[in-house]
Design a protein around this motif. Structure first.
Motif, PDB file in Angstrom:
ATOM      1  N   LEU A  67       0.836  -1.207   0.000  1.00  0.00           N
ATOM      2  CA  LEU A  67       0.000   0.000   0.000  1.00  0.00           C
ATOM      3  C   LEU A  67       0.875   1.263   0.000  1.00  0.00           C
ATOM      4  N   HIS A  68       1.989   1.262   0.751  1.00  0.00           N
ATOM      5  CA  HIS A  68       2.913   2.409   0.691  1.00  0.00           C
ATOM      6  C   HIS A  68       3.354   2.637  -0.754  1.00  0.00           C
ATOM      7  N   TYR A 347      -3.185   3.599   9.871  1.00  0.00           N
ATOM      8  CA  TYR A 347      -2.716   4.888   9.332  1.00  0.00           C
ATOM      9  C   TYR A 347      -2.622   4.866   7.801  1.00  0.00           C
ATOM     10  N   THR A 348      -2.018   3.798   7.249  1.00  0.00           N
ATOM     11  CA  THR A 348      -1.771   3.799   5.798  1.00  0.00           C
ATOM     12  C   THR A 348      -3.093   3.700   5.045  1.00  0.00           C
ATOM     13  N   ALA A 349      -4.023   2.902   5.584  1.00  0.00           N
ATOM     14  CA  ALA A 349      -5.345   2.798   4.945  1.00  0.00           C
ATOM     15  C   ALA A 349      -6.054   4.149   4.981  1.00  0.00           C
ATOM     16  N   THR A 376      -7.444  -5.485  -7.658  1.00  0.00           N
ATOM     17  CA  THR A 376      -6.232  -6.285  -7.457  1.00  0.00           C
ATOM     18  C   THR A 376      -5.117  -5.467  -6.799  1.00  0.00           C
ATOM     19  N   THR A 377      -5.328  -4.151  -6.642  1.00  0.00           N
ATOM     20  CA  THR A 377      -4.359  -3.351  -5.874  1.00  0.00           C
ATOM     21  C   THR A 377      -4.780  -3.405  -4.417  1.00  0.00           C
ATOM     22  N   MET A 378      -3.844  -3.136  -3.490  1.00  0.00           N
ATOM     23  CA  MET A 378      -4.208  -3.201  -2.067  1.00  0.00           C
ATOM     24  C   MET A 378      -5.213  -2.104  -1.730  1.00  0.00           C
ATOM     25  N   ALA A 379      -5.015  -0.903  -2.283  1.00  0.00           N
ATOM     26  CA  ALA A 379      -5.964   0.188  -1.996  1.00  0.00           C
ATOM     27  C   ALA A 379      -7.329  -0.158  -2.584  1.00  0.00           C
ATOM     28  N   GLY A 380      -7.335  -0.602  -3.830  1.00  0.00           N
ATOM     29  CA  GLY A 380      -8.598  -0.947  -4.477  1.00  0.00           C
ATOM     30  C   GLY A 380      -9.316  -2.070  -3.749  1.00  0.00           C
ATOM     31  N   ALA A 381      -8.540  -3.067  -3.288  1.00  0.00           N
ATOM     32  CA  ALA A 381      -9.150  -4.208  -2.581  1.00  0.00           C
ATOM     33  C   ALA A 381      -9.828  -3.740  -1.298  1.00  0.00           C
ATOM     34  N   LEU A 382      -9.185  -2.808  -0.593  1.00  0.00           N
ATOM     35  CA  LEU A 382      -9.790  -2.300   0.650  1.00  0.00           C
ATOM     36  C   LEU A 382     -11.139  -1.644   0.373  1.00  0.00           C
ATOM     37  N   PHE A 383     -11.176  -0.807  -0.667  1.00  0.00           N
ATOM     38  CA  PHE A 383     -12.425  -0.067  -0.921  1.00  0.00           C
ATOM     39  C   PHE A 383     -13.493  -0.970  -1.539  1.00  0.00           C
TER      40      PHE A 383
END
Ligand code: FAD
Length: 448
Positions: A67-68, A347-349, A376-383
């Protein structure tokens, strides 16, 4: 042009305000500190780190590290500032918290398109483009207004979550799939105890070390009464758990054909069955203790924990009911949300949410379609996760590999699997950014 409003100058709000200003649009950022104190913040600075000074593991094949990297590529102010103020912390991205928050405060204060208002916003503005980023300790007045806006059941004030483990790390030769009395689809993974195993587990649970409650959590003890921690239930008597969350009724162990002495159940947390939640294991134990004691459950000896159990104050929206993956409210698309209040954790999320909500607020102001990051990205997966999870049991989620769609080809070895997730994420981010005409910053990957 009417300025965009951002409420809350924490990690998410600071990132969101900066992305809006970076897009050339005026923004008003409301931060209630120091006029109104929060129970966990100590300073008046923007983006204060309320507890640890770490943004998590740095390596690109770790969930926070990936994610960083994504946020660096997307031009996140929070991560760029964290990089500048790093302090040695082994493999973690840890920062000098005072310098980190001071620089962010000055950057925003001096930006010609940013107006920083040091006041509490007690109600959601009724018009205009707004980003809500008031965090886990949203002020009382605004929380009441959010309850009015979302409906009583769609805002939580208390996070009583059980640990979540990676499905592949559960020993399926021990844990068996079944529902009680074979009713309906076999929906639970059941970890069967013998009497001796149960006795040892119960003893360890009773003796395990608790995490201390924060003062404001002790004062709000009524939050905790509705839902007892598993260790507290254990202390009430040796059989309390066996007649409660660990009851074995209606289950037969296929290896013995018998009813086990006790059973710990895990419920599937995501669509792909990569994450499993330990049912009824909300807990206040220290994180290290949780791993030690819960790995005594038969079948969980090698369990990999993606989220530990917690019981703490945390204001968060029922995102699956309210938000889309672009972080817009479904019923009011000009209102966006970011940070811990959306049900992401860490924090990063929060920085990732700020990036997306700020970017989309600016796009809406310019009449452009809002962005949805690739799942498939970590940010995209979270949302994607927070906007599509089961709403009835929704609990906040940190970045982790279990929320990514499975790889096309199975990779058995964990290190290689995580590297493969990373490679796919960064490739898909790049393809997507090109298609969206978004410039990405060049990345330097660690040792890969
Ligand atoms: P915040 O950083 O809390 O920012 C929200 C801001 O909104 C605050 O500055 C607040 O003053 C302001 N605000 C609230 N209401 C209003 C209003 N009505 N008007 C104007 N301003 C308002 N995560 C980690 O990764 N590591 C940790 O160590 C960690 N420790 C935590 C400890 C505690 C006690 C808590 C509660 C959470 C912790 N978290 C931690 C989880 C989470 O990552 C942090 O809370 C993070 O700061 C969330 O970022 P945010 O921007 O969503 O909220």
């Amino acid at each position: 042009m009417e300025p965009i409003t951002v409420i809350g100058g924490g990690l998410a709000g600071t990132e969101a305000a900066w992305q809006i200003a970076r897009a050339g649009l005026p923004v008003v950022l409301y931060e209630m500190r120091p006029q109104v104190a929060s129970p966990a913040h100590h300073t008046a600075e923007l983006a204060e780190l309320v507890c640890s000074n770490s943004f998590g593991a740095k390596a690109s094949d770790r969930a926070t590290g990936l994610l960083h990297h994504e946020l660096r590529a997307l031009g996140s102010l929070i991560i760029a500032t964290a990089d500048r103020h790093q302090v040695p912390a082994g493999g973690a991205l840890a920062v000098d918290r005072a310098q980190f928050s001071r620089e962010l405060t000055e950057t925003l204060e001096h930006h010609p398109l940013v107006t920083l208002r040091r006041e509490e916003l007690p109600r959601l503005p009724e018009t205009g483009i707004v980003v809500l980023a008031t965090g886990p300790l949203t002020s009382e007045a605004l929380s009441a207004d959010l309850q009015r806006f979302t409906g009583l059941d769609y805002l939580s004030f208390f996070d009583a979550a059980s640990p979540i483990v990676v499905g592949e790390s559960i020993n399926r030769e021990v844990a068996f799939l079944a529902s009680r009395y074979d009713r309906g689809e076999a929906a639970y993974l059941n970890c069967p105890f013998t009497a001796e195993e149960y006795q040892r587990f119960w003893q360890a649970l009773c003796e395990a070390e608790q995490a201390p409650l924060k003062d404001f959590e002790r004062e709000n003890a009524q939050f905790f009464e509705a839902c007892l921690p598993v260790e507290e239930l254990a202390r009430r008597g040796v059989d309390t758990l066996r007649f409660g969350p660990l009851k074995p009724v209606g289950l037969r162990d296929p290896r013995t054909g018998e009813r086990p002495y006790a059973v710990a159940q895990l419920r599937q947390e995501d669509r792909h069955g990569q994450l499993w939640n330990l049912v009824g294991f909300q807990t206040n134990l220290r994180w290290g203790e949780q791993q030690r004691v819960f790995r005594m459950i038969p079948g969980l000896e090698q369990a990999e924990f993606v989220r530990m159990g917690v019981m703490h104050r945390n204001t968060f929206l029922n995102a699956p009911k309210l938000l889309s993956a672009s972080l817009q409210f479904r019923d009011r698309p000009t209102l966006l949300a970011a940070g811990q209040i959306t049900g992401t954790e860490g924090y990063t999320a929060a920085a990732a949410g700020g990036w997306l909500a700020g970017t989309n607020a600016a796009r809406l102001a310019r009449g452009l379609a809002p962005l949805v990051l690739p799942p498939t990205t970590m940010a995209g997966a979270l949302f994607h996760y927070i906007s599509t999870a089961e709403s009835k049991t929704f609990q906040p989620m940190p970045p982790n590999f279990g929320i990514l769609p499975p790889l096309e080809q199975k990779v058995r070895q964990k290190a290689l699997r995580y590297a493969a997730y990373r490679d796919r994420a960064l490739k898909d981010l790049s393809t997507w950014a090109t298609a969206m005409s978004l410039p990405l910053q060049p990345l330097e990957l660690d040792g890969c």
